[in-house]
Scaffold this motif. Structure first.
Motif, PDB file in Angstrom:
ATOM      1  N   GLU A 186       0.890  -1.251   0.040  1.00 60.97           N
ATOM      2  CA  GLU A 186      -0.023   0.053   0.091  1.00 60.97           C
ATOM      3  C   GLU A 186       0.844   1.295  -0.009  1.00 60.97           C
ATOM      4  N   LYS A 187       0.555   1.964  -1.072  1.00 62.75           N
ATOM      5  CA  LYS A 187       1.570   3.119  -1.105  1.00 62.75           C
ATOM      6  C   LYS A 187       1.447   4.160  -0.067  1.00 62.75           C
ATOM      7  N   THR A 235      -9.918   6.260  -0.844  1.00 60.48           N
ATOM      8  CA  THR A 235     -11.387   6.399  -1.316  1.00 60.48           C
ATOM      9  C   THR A 235     -12.404   5.555  -0.010  1.00 60.48           C
ATOM     10  N   THR A 236     -11.799   4.315   0.414  1.00 58.98           N
ATOM     11  CA  THR A 236     -12.348   3.659   1.463  1.00 58.98           C
ATOM     12  C   THR A 236     -12.935   4.641   2.535  1.00 58.98           C
ATOM     13  N   SER A 242     -19.443   6.615   1.930  1.00 56.43           N
ATOM     14  CA  SER A 242     -20.331   7.096   3.051  1.00 56.43           C
ATOM     15  C   SER A 242     -20.608   6.020   4.353  1.00 56.43           C
ATOM     16  N   MET A 295     -21.259   2.974   4.394  1.00 57.02           N
ATOM     17  CA  MET A 295     -22.277   2.065   4.369  1.00 57.02           C
ATOM     18  C   MET A 295     -21.948   0.798   3.615  1.00 57.02           C
ATOM     19  N   HIS A 298     -24.062  -1.287   1.662  1.00 55.88           N
ATOM     20  CA  HIS A 298     -25.496  -1.069   1.539  1.00 55.88           C
ATOM     21  C   HIS A 298     -25.646  -1.917   0.113  1.00 55.88           C
ATOM     22  N   GLY A 353       4.503   1.490  -2.283  1.00 57.62           N
ATOM     23  CA  GLY A 353       3.786   0.944  -3.397  1.00 57.62           C
ATOM     24  C   GLY A 353       4.520   0.401  -4.599  1.00 57.62           C
ATOM     25  N   ALA A 354       4.162   0.170  -5.578  1.00 61.41           N
ATOM     26  CA  ALA A 354       4.407  -0.378  -7.077  1.00 61.41           C
ATOM     27  C   ALA A 354       5.025   0.915  -7.772  1.00 61.41           C
ATOM     28  N   GLY A 389      -7.837   0.768  -6.779  1.00 64.61           N
ATOM     29  CA  GLY A 389      -9.038   1.720  -6.756  1.00 64.61           C
ATOM     30  C   GLY A 389      -9.046   2.615  -7.823  1.00 64.61           C
ATOM     31  N   PRO A 390      -9.210   3.959  -7.604  1.00 63.55           N
ATOM     32  CA  PRO A 390      -9.126   5.149  -8.426  1.00 63.55           C
ATOM     33  C   PRO A 390      -7.879   5.246  -9.030  1.00 63.55           C
ATOM     34  N   ARG A 441     -14.820   8.096  -6.902  1.00 65.06           N
ATOM     35  CA  ARG A 441     -15.570   6.703  -7.094  1.00 65.06           C
ATOM     36  C   ARG A 441     -14.687   6.193  -8.321  1.00 65.06           C
ATOM     37  N   GLY A 456     -16.731  -1.463  -8.904  1.00 63.00           N
ATOM     38  CA  GLY A 456     -17.095  -2.106  -7.753  1.00 63.00           C
ATOM     39  C   GLY A 456     -17.419  -1.247  -6.554  1.00 63.00           C
ATOM     40  N   LYS A 457     -17.762  -1.575  -5.535  1.00 58.19           N
ATOM     41  CA  LYS A 457     -18.020  -0.581  -4.087  1.00 58.19           C
ATOM     42  C   LYS A 457     -17.243  -1.630  -3.083  1.00 58.19           C
ATOM     43  N   MET A 458     -17.361  -0.962  -1.885  1.00 61.70           N
ATOM     44  CA  MET A 458     -16.938  -1.347  -0.628  1.00 61.70           C
ATOM     45  C   MET A 458     -17.871  -2.346  -0.135  1.00 61.70           C
ATOM     46  N   SER A 459     -19.263  -2.390  -0.828  1.00 61.39           N
ATOM     47  CA  SER A 459     -20.195  -3.250  -0.444  1.00 61.39           C
ATOM     48  C   SER A 459     -20.000  -4.605  -0.918  1.00 61.39           C
TER      49      SER A 459
HETATM   50  C1  LIG Z   1     -17.983   9.802  -1.726  1.00 64.12           C
HETATM   51  C2  LIG Z   1     -18.213   8.200  -1.993  1.00 64.12           C
HETATM   52  C3  LIG Z   1     -19.080   7.647  -1.265  1.00 64.12           C
HETATM   53  C4  LIG Z   1     -19.118   6.415  -1.273  1.00 64.12           C
HETATM   54  N1  LIG Z   1     -19.934   5.519  -0.453  1.00 64.12           N
HETATM   55  C5  LIG Z   1     -19.905   4.273  -0.467  1.00 64.12           C
HETATM   56  C6  LIG Z   1     -20.835   3.602   0.317  1.00 64.12           C
HETATM   57  O1  LIG Z   1     -21.338   4.078   1.645  1.00 64.12           O
HETATM   58  N2  LIG Z   1     -20.606   2.093   0.408  1.00 64.12           N
HETATM   59  C7  LIG Z   1     -19.912   1.221  -0.459  1.00 64.12           C
HETATM   60  O2  LIG Z   1     -20.038   0.193  -0.642  1.00 64.12           O
HETATM   61  N3  LIG Z   1     -19.062   1.977  -1.488  1.00 64.12           N
HETATM   62  C8  LIG Z   1     -18.923   3.389  -1.430  1.00 64.12           C
HETATM   63  N4  LIG Z   1     -18.343   4.049  -2.207  1.00 64.12           N
HETATM   64  C9  LIG Z   1     -17.330   3.364  -2.848  1.00 64.12           C
HETATM   65  C10 LIG Z   1     -16.120   2.762  -2.176  1.00 64.12           C
HETATM   66  O3  LIG Z   1     -15.810   3.824  -1.464  1.00 64.12           O
HETATM   67  C11 LIG Z   1     -15.078   2.626  -3.303  1.00 64.12           C
HETATM   68  O4  LIG Z   1     -15.452   1.600  -4.239  1.00 64.12           O
HETATM   69  C12 LIG Z   1     -14.117   1.473  -2.508  1.00 64.12           C
HETATM   70  O5  LIG Z   1     -13.708   2.208  -1.259  1.00 64.12           O
HETATM   71  C13 LIG Z   1     -12.709   1.409  -3.310  1.00 64.12           C
HETATM   72  O6  LIG Z   1     -11.891   0.666  -2.503  1.00 64.12           O
HETATM   73  P1  LIG Z   1     -10.446   0.495  -3.110  1.00 64.12           P
HETATM   74  O7  LIG Z   1      -9.526  -0.356  -2.308  1.00 64.12           O
HETATM   75  O8  LIG Z   1     -10.682   0.007  -4.537  1.00 64.12           O
HETATM   76  O9  LIG Z   1      -9.620   2.016  -3.494  1.00 64.12           O
HETATM   77  P2  LIG Z   1      -9.023   2.790  -2.316  1.00 64.12           P
HETATM   78  O10 LIG Z   1      -9.615   2.837  -1.121  1.00 64.12           O
HETATM   79  O11 LIG Z   1      -8.836   4.157  -2.926  1.00 64.12           O
HETATM   80  O12 LIG Z   1      -7.600   2.213  -2.113  1.00 64.12           O
HETATM   81  C14 LIG Z   1      -6.909   1.954  -2.954  1.00 64.12           C
HETATM   82  C15 LIG Z   1      -5.340   2.216  -2.667  1.00 64.12           C
HETATM   83  O13 LIG Z   1      -4.444   1.959  -3.594  1.00 64.12           O
HETATM   84  C16 LIG Z   1      -3.488   2.637  -3.265  1.00 64.12           C
HETATM   85  N5  LIG Z   1      -2.205   2.880  -4.308  1.00 64.12           N
HETATM   86  C17 LIG Z   1      -2.356   3.744  -5.347  1.00 64.12           C
HETATM   87  N6  LIG Z   1      -1.256   3.814  -5.853  1.00 64.12           N
HETATM   88  C18 LIG Z   1      -0.628   2.645  -5.481  1.00 64.12           C
HETATM   89  C19 LIG Z   1       0.624   1.936  -6.113  1.00 64.12           C
HETATM   90  N7  LIG Z   1       1.354   2.359  -7.019  1.00 64.12           N
HETATM   91  N8  LIG Z   1       1.112   0.914  -5.086  1.00 64.12           N
HETATM   92  C20 LIG Z   1       0.472   0.676  -4.081  1.00 64.12           C
HETATM   93  N9  LIG Z   1      -0.643   1.088  -3.741  1.00 64.12           N
HETATM   94  C21 LIG Z   1      -1.265   2.145  -4.375  1.00 64.12           C
HETATM   95  C22 LIG Z   1      -3.850   3.797  -2.678  1.00 64.12           C
HETATM   96  O14 LIG Z   1      -2.901   4.672  -1.770  1.00 64.12           O
HETATM   97  C23 LIG Z   1      -4.958   3.372  -1.957  1.00 64.12           C
HETATM   98  O15 LIG Z   1      -5.046   3.339  -0.271  1.00 64.12           O
HETATM   99  C24 LIG Z   1     -18.041   5.519  -2.062  1.00 64.12           C
HETATM  100  C25 LIG Z   1     -17.047   6.162  -3.046  1.00 64.12           C
HETATM  101  C26 LIG Z   1     -17.148   7.618  -2.839  1.00 64.12           C
HETATM  102  C27 LIG Z   1     -16.297   8.430  -3.612  1.00 64.12           C
END
Ligand SMILES: Cc1cc2nc3c(=O)[nH]c(=O)nc-3n(C[C@H](O)[C@H](O)[C@H](O)COP(=O)(O)OP(=O)(O)OC[C@H]3O[C@@H](n4cnc5c(N)ncnc54)[C@H](O)[C@@H]3O)c2cc1C
Length: 421
Positions: free
Chosen positions: A10-11, A18-19, A23, A25, A27, A153-154, A184-185, A287, A323-326
């Motif tokens: 994890e970078k 994003t997580t 919100s 939830m 859900h 990170g990578a 994620g993003p 997102r 996808g989503k956290m859910s």
């Molecule tokens: C405003 C908002 C509200 C939302 N509400 C909900 C909700 O209530 N319920 C729900 O289910 N979903 C919700 N979502 C969607 C959900 O938050 C996301 O889909 C989810 O958190 C994404 O998780 P992730 O681990 O893929 O991304 P992230 O949590 O962004 O994690 C990705 C990680 O990758 C790391 N990274 C980046 N580059 C590198 C690299 N080169 N090497 C290593 N690591 C790296 C980053 O540092 C980051 O920590 C919401 C999203 C938003 C924006």
């Protein structure tokens, strides 16, 4: 859990991107019922699994949807939507919706604006501390031997011909048979290290954070531009949001604008006139939505596992996007399935059969969506909305001829013990 030696990099800090800005939830995605029914169904199904494996981290959150004169969705339409959602609620331990009179609504949330209020509908979701949920998952993985390292990170991939055989991280070379991009993003940025693109349609979202718990139950509020924002009370205070704005900024660069704050404050203060204008902080995230055609309001929140050997002729590299956290558990399951297939590992996924604390669970009695239908709608995305709409149209007809939902559950609806011991 399937016997693969695994390292997670994890970078920055685990769960703090994003997580943490979500919100909060677990859900089912009630709103996707209007244009992407299968995503609601899949997410409800996996939310049910998450409820089982992380029960102690989830708190039941009754949410009230007040309907006012002049609202875009009238009370019968909203109830139709919730009647459709009722079908999926048992999958995630949710209750059937309730219809509330104006007086009942105001008794539950006395600070709500009374003028123009017709009544409300109520349903429930699960609140979670997302960072705590990430920590629980990391702990469970570590118990199975995974190594996890934050703050690195990578930075670069190591290629041998068209195969990625490792990566460089903080100057160190690390070799692996498979590398999974789960950023994620940032997945497009990480894929860029291999000179490939994963187009995204990032939508930034801000919440205002109050340290105080402003109301006893959640609220869904219609905005002036006919979107919806939540007011989410929890043991940590109250979240108000999110906004939903297309952005082409890099995910690490996005910032909350003054307009977003004014938009959220104006909406919330319209319905909760005593809302303190002074909030404590904001959170923002992007997102990670996969690129697709169509209106922003109709973007699918489904996920895809990308096999770069098929897609880009690069071996040893997989991306999980959307996808989503859910549905994080299902996203991990399907990603790991592909990795196992490539590694010749036959062991089945067990992440729905064991809690994050290691207790064994019986298999879920609920079925996932039909994969044939899922494949069909993926191949014909323009039919997704028609598919969702046909169910809603039928639900509306049923709603018009069937009696209203009973009130018997009322007392228990709002007094379920919040967190099991
Ligand atoms: C405003 C908002 C509200 C939302 N509400 C909900 C909700 O209530 N319920 C729900 O289910 N979903 C919700 N979502 C969607 C959900 O938050 C996301 O889909 C989810 O958190 C994404 O998780 P992730 O681990 O893929 O991304 P992230 O949590 O962004 O994690 C990705 C990680 O990758 C790391 N990274 C980046 N580059 C590198 C690299 N080169 N090497 C290593 N690591 C790296 C980053 O540092 C980051 O920590 C919401 C999203 C938003 C924006």
């Amino acid at each position: 859990m399937r016997g693969i030696k695994t390292l997670l990099l994890e970078k920055n800090s685990f769960g703090r991107a994003t997580t943490a800005a979500s919100s909060h939830m677990i859900h089912g995605g009630l709103r996707y019922l209007m244009y992407d029914r299968l995503t609601t169904q899949t997410t409800c199904w996996d939310s049910g699994n998450i409820l089982q494996i992380a029960r102690k981290n989830l708190i039941r959150l009754p949410i009230i949807w007040p309907v006012y004169q002049g609202h875009a969705h009238g009370i019968e339409t909203v109830e139709t939507l919730l009647e459709s959602y009722d079908r999926f609620q048992p999958m995630k331990g949710g209750l059937r919706h309730l219809r509330l009179s104006k007086e009942e609504t105001l008794a539950l949330i006395p600070s709500l604006r009374a003028e123009g209020l017709i009544g409300a509908l109520s349903f429930d979701e699960w609140w979670v501390d997302p960072v705590e949920l990430v920590q629980k998952n990391l702990g469970a993985a570590q118990k199975y031997g995974a190594e996890v390292e934050g703050g690195r990170g990578a930075d670069e991939f190591i290629f041998k011909d068209r195969k990625i055989v490792g990566l460089k991280s903080n100057g160190e070379e690390i070799y692996a048979k498979i590398i999974i991009n789960a950023a994620g993003p940032w997945i497009d940025e990480v894929a860029g290290l291999a000179q490939i693109r994963i187009p995204l349609r990032l939508q930034k979202g801000t919440h205002m954070v109050y340290k105080e718990k402003l109301i006893p139950f959640g609220l869904i509020l219609q905005t002036e531009d006919q979107r919806y924002v939540f007011v989410i009370p929890s043991p940590q205070g109250t979240l108000i949001g999110p906004t939903d704005i297309a952005t082409d900024e890099k995910p690490g660069r996005i910032k909350t604008s003054e307009e977003e704050i004014q938009y959220l404050l104006k909406t919330a203060a319209h319905y909760l006139p005593s809302l303190p204008p002074k909030y404590d902080s904001t959170i923002i995230g992007a997102r990670p939505i996969l690129a697709q055609k169509g209106n922003e309001k109709l973007l699918s929140r489904g996920f895809e596992v990308l096999d770069h050997s098929d897609r880009d002729k690069i071996e040893g590299f997989i991306t999980i996007g959307g996808g989503k956290m859910s549905d994080f558990r299902l996203m991990a399951e399907e990603t790991s399935n592909l990795a196992c297939k490539k590694l010749g590992i036959r062991a089945p996924c067990r992440t729905a059969l064991e809690t994050l604390n290691g207790e064994i669970l019986p298999p879920s009695s609920f079925k996932r969506t039909s994969s044939a239908l899922e494949r069909f709608l993926k191949a014909h995305p323009h039919l997704r909305e028609a598919h969702a709409f046909s169910y809603l149209a039928l639900a509306f007809l049923k709603h018009c001829v069937s009696p209203r939902s009973p009130k018997a559950e009322f007392t228990s609806y709002y007094s379920t013990p919040p967190r099991p011991q």
